[in-house]
Design a protein around this motif. Structure first.
Motif, PDB file in Angstrom:
ATOM      1  N   ARG A  92      40.743  33.982  57.136  1.00 42.51           N
ATOM      2  CA  ARG A  92      39.810  33.199  56.588  1.00 42.51           C
ATOM      3  C   ARG A  92      38.423  33.852  56.443  1.00 42.51           C
ATOM      4  NH1 ARG A  92      39.148  29.160  62.018  1.00 42.51           N
ATOM      5  NH2 ARG A  92      39.459  31.243  62.960  1.00 42.51           N
ATOM      6  N   ARG A  93      38.154  34.951  56.826  1.00 42.21           N
ATOM      7  CA  ARG A  93      37.240  35.916  56.490  1.00 42.21           C
ATOM      8  C   ARG A  93      37.362  36.448  55.024  1.00 42.21           C
ATOM      9  NH1 ARG A  93      35.264  40.885  60.427  1.00 42.21           N
ATOM     10  NH2 ARG A  93      34.615  38.743  61.705  1.00 42.21           N
ATOM     11  N   ILE A  94      38.696  36.566  54.844  1.00 41.08           N
ATOM     12  CA  ILE A  94      39.023  37.114  53.410  1.00 41.08           C
ATOM     13  C   ILE A  94      38.558  35.992  52.305  1.00 41.08           C
ATOM     14  CG2 ILE A  94      40.841  37.732  51.882  1.00 41.08           C
ATOM     15  CD1 ILE A  94      42.380  39.184  54.311  1.00 41.08           C
ATOM     16  N   GLU A  95      39.319  34.810  52.958  1.00 38.41           N
ATOM     17  CA  GLU A  95      38.837  33.431  51.944  1.00 38.41           C
ATOM     18  C   GLU A  95      37.250  33.473  51.705  1.00 38.41           C
ATOM     19  OE1 GLU A  95      40.740  30.196  53.124  1.00 38.41           O
ATOM     20  OE2 GLU A  95      42.771  31.257  53.425  1.00 38.41           O
ATOM     21  N   ALA A  96      36.425  33.718  52.516  1.00 35.06           N
ATOM     22  CA  ALA A  96      35.142  33.600  52.530  1.00 35.06           C
ATOM     23  C   ALA A  96      34.257  34.522  52.028  1.00 35.06           C
ATOM     24  CB  ALA A  96      34.251  33.128  54.005  1.00 35.06           C
ATOM     25  N   ARG A 141      42.728  31.892  47.103  1.00 40.29           N
ATOM     26  CA  ARG A 141      41.681  31.018  47.537  1.00 40.29           C
ATOM     27  C   ARG A 141      40.255  31.747  47.351  1.00 40.29           C
ATOM     28  NH1 ARG A 141      45.627  28.891  51.159  1.00 40.29           N
ATOM     29  NH2 ARG A 141      45.481  30.625  52.748  1.00 40.29           N
ATOM     30  N   ALA A 142      40.177  32.948  47.538  1.00 36.66           N
ATOM     31  CA  ALA A 142      38.886  33.554  47.676  1.00 36.66           C
ATOM     32  C   ALA A 142      38.495  33.600  46.158  1.00 36.66           C
ATOM     33  CB  ALA A 142      38.906  35.068  48.129  1.00 36.66           C
ATOM     34  N   TRP A 153      21.232  44.594  50.877  1.00 41.02           N
ATOM     35  CA  TRP A 153      22.621  45.275  50.713  1.00 41.02           C
ATOM     36  C   TRP A 153      23.646  44.368  51.206  1.00 41.02           C
ATOM     37  CZ3 TRP A 153      23.303  48.860  47.501  1.00 41.02           C
ATOM     38  CH2 TRP A 153      24.476  49.755  47.474  1.00 41.02           C
ATOM     39  N   TYR A 154      24.962  44.916  51.022  1.00 40.47           N
ATOM     40  CA  TYR A 154      26.011  44.356  51.162  1.00 40.47           C
ATOM     41  C   TYR A 154      26.449  44.089  52.973  1.00 40.47           C
ATOM     42  CZ  TYR A 154      27.159  45.620  46.629  1.00 40.47           C
ATOM     43  OH  TYR A 154      27.085  46.085  45.293  1.00 40.47           O
ATOM     44  N   ASP A 155      26.989  43.051  53.329  1.00 39.05           N
ATOM     45  CA  ASP A 155      27.441  42.988  54.589  1.00 39.05           C
ATOM     46  C   ASP A 155      28.992  43.470  54.632  1.00 39.05           C
ATOM     47  OD1 ASP A 155      27.697  42.146  57.169  1.00 39.05           O
ATOM     48  OD2 ASP A 155      27.585  39.899  56.958  1.00 39.05           O
ATOM     49  N   PHE A 156      29.483  44.455  55.189  1.00 35.15           N
ATOM     50  CA  PHE A 156      30.794  45.010  55.117  1.00 35.15           C
ATOM     51  C   PHE A 156      31.307  44.638  56.402  1.00 35.15           C
ATOM     52  CE2 PHE A 156      33.514  48.431  55.648  1.00 35.15           C
ATOM     53  CZ  PHE A 156      34.427  48.575  54.390  1.00 35.15           C
ATOM     54  N   SER A 157      32.484  44.225  56.082  1.00 35.39           N
ATOM     55  CA  SER A 157      33.400  44.097  57.524  1.00 35.39           C
ATOM     56  C   SER A 157      35.052  44.488  57.101  1.00 35.39           C
ATOM     57  CB  SER A 157      33.638  42.623  57.935  1.00 35.39           C
ATOM     58  OG  SER A 157      34.057  41.522  56.981  1.00 35.39           O
ATOM     59  N   VAL A 158      35.783  44.560  57.955  1.00 33.38           N
ATOM     60  CA  VAL A 158      37.148  45.127  57.673  1.00 33.38           C
ATOM     61  C   VAL A 158      38.107  43.853  58.433  1.00 33.38           C
ATOM     62  CG1 VAL A 158      39.023  47.000  58.337  1.00 33.38           C
ATOM     63  CG2 VAL A 158      36.692  47.302  58.040  1.00 33.38           C
ATOM     64  N   VAL A 159      39.189  43.620  57.729  1.00 37.99           N
ATOM     65  CA  VAL A 159      40.053  42.736  58.197  1.00 37.99           C
ATOM     66  C   VAL A 159      41.553  43.132  57.963  1.00 37.99           C
ATOM     67  CG1 VAL A 159      41.501  40.472  57.784  1.00 37.99           C
ATOM     68  CG2 VAL A 159      38.828  40.809  57.726  1.00 37.99           C
ATOM     69  N   SER A 160      42.326  43.086  59.111  1.00 41.02           N
ATOM     70  CA  SER A 160      43.667  43.715  59.052  1.00 41.02           C
ATOM     71  C   SER A 160      44.680  42.615  58.761  1.00 41.02           C
ATOM     72  CB  SER A 160      44.231  44.420  60.392  1.00 41.02           C
ATOM     73  OG  SER A 160      45.548  44.786  60.317  1.00 41.02           O
ATOM     74  N   VAL A 161      45.785  42.978  57.923  1.00 42.92           N
ATOM     75  CA  VAL A 161      46.982  41.996  57.632  1.00 42.92           C
ATOM     76  C   VAL A 161      48.040  42.392  58.557  1.00 42.92           C
ATOM     77  CG1 VAL A 161      46.579  41.949  55.270  1.00 42.92           C
ATOM     78  CG2 VAL A 161      48.137  43.720  56.013  1.00 42.92           C
ATOM     79  N   ASP A 162      47.790  43.144  59.591  1.00 39.85           N
ATOM     80  CA  ASP A 162      49.012  43.352  60.456  1.00 39.85           C
ATOM     81  C   ASP A 162      48.349  43.238  62.040  1.00 39.85           C
ATOM     82  OD1 ASP A 162      51.018  43.827  58.863  1.00 39.85           O
ATOM     83  OD2 ASP A 162      49.999  45.929  58.265  1.00 39.85           O
TER      84      ASP A 162
END
Length: 329
Positions: A74-78, A104-105, A46-55
């Motif tokens: 960098r996590r977004i880009e990867a 880039r992603a 299954w997916y490996d889910f994470s959350v990234v904030s822009v603020d």
């Protein structure tokens, strides 16, 4: 025109949901429910889910809560899949760092998925130029005006361009997410996820876009027993009269209550469920087309092909080849 994208190899199972101050909580909840929950009942990676904030710092949400998430472009880009669950203001240009990370992603092969107003973030990257996209009906004219290079489709639940995927109103994000799961893991897995969500039986968005949908439990709706009875007999001829008699209703009353319960007609519902069966057989067996048609209730290979092309915009043979090729990869 909406095109059903065949299953694709998905080597990168990292899914990142992008959050922001003023977060649309319903859209974020959709992303979390579909991609962030453990699925021990599924025998898949299954997916490996994470959350990234822009603020930086705690972010506010619609409803008054505050959340914290790392700021990690960098996590977004990867990531392999990036979910944009709405956006806080249609008039606000998204941060440059976010747009650069998304570009880039995308260059690295990631899929960018917007829910509702999240399309304005995706559009700002320029990656939708020359492609079709959709959004909530309230935002259609604003999207057209701000991004004339995009062919805006107001009449569909979602649009899949391969690497860029957009959904209409908030709840359509569920349809798009299930579509993506079906792309990655096949119809059988997507249907199991849909059953856990207890979705309506059919979502009609002006195009042949349906989700393999569950039925409610027997104590949740008076038609549930009849729908379960029909699902066990999809390989047999089924008429509206058959269903109405099982439900102990007149045909006219049954059709009205069926539409209230499912949002579609008995004929369309049965056809959609038979397509789900056919997809599963094409994905998991080497049965010939006549046998697939017989087991799924279409009766003949020609009838199967006609209904399958209308629903999936590809032939059963091409669907099987694409799915098996993706699975082998």
């Amino acid at each position: 025109m909406f095109v059903t994208i065949p299953p694709m190899r998905m080597p990168n199972r990292d899914v990142v949901a992008v959050v922001y101050d003023g977060l649309c909580t319903f859209e974020f909840g959709i992303a979390t429910e579909l991609f962030g929950l453990d699925r021990p009942e599924l025998d898949v990676d299954w997916y490996d889910f994470s959350v990234v904030s822009v603020d930086d710092g705690p972010i506010g949400t619609i409803g008054g809560m505050e959340l914290r998430a790392p700021v990690d472009f960098r996590r977004i880009e990867a990531a392999g899949t990036i979910i944009l669950p709405g956006w806080r203001s249609l008039a606000e240009t998204p941060p440059t760092r976010l747009l650069d990370a998304l570009r880039r992603a995308h260059d690295g092969g990631a899929r960018l998925v917007s829910i509702c107003s999240g399309v304005f973030v995706l559009a700002a990257t320029g990656l939708l130029d020359g492609f079709e996209a959709t959004t909530h009906w309230r935002y259609v004219e604003q999207l057209r005006s701000a991004f004339p290079q995009i062919e805006v489709r107001p009449d569909v639940l979602y649009v899949d361009n391969g690497q860029t995927l957009t959904s209409a109103g908030s709840a359509a994000g569920i349809d798009l997410g299930l579509h993506l799961i079906r792309r990655d893991f096949g119809a059988a897995v997507a249907n199991q996820v849909a059953r856990r969500l207890v979705l309506p039986a059919h979502r009609d968005g002006g195009q042949a876009q349906f989700i393999a949908a569950p039925i409610a439990q027997a104590d949740e709706h008076p038609l549930s027993a009849t729908l379960a009875w029909a699902l066990e007999r999809l390989h047999e001829p089924l008429s509206v009269d058959d269903l109405a008699r099982h439900a102990a209703m007149s045909e006219r009353t049954f059709v009205r209550r069926f539409a209230d319960a499912t949002g579609t007609t008995p004929h369309r519902w049965i056809s959609a469920q038979r397509i789900v069966v056919a997809q599963g057989l094409l994905e998991t067996t080497s049965l010939g087309m006549d046998d697939v048609a017989d087991h799924s209730g279409f009766g003949s290979a020609a009838n199967l092909r006609r209904h399958f092309e209308r629903a999936c915009h590809t032939t059963p043979t091409k669907y099987r080849a694409a799915f098996q090729s993706a699975s082998a990869g």
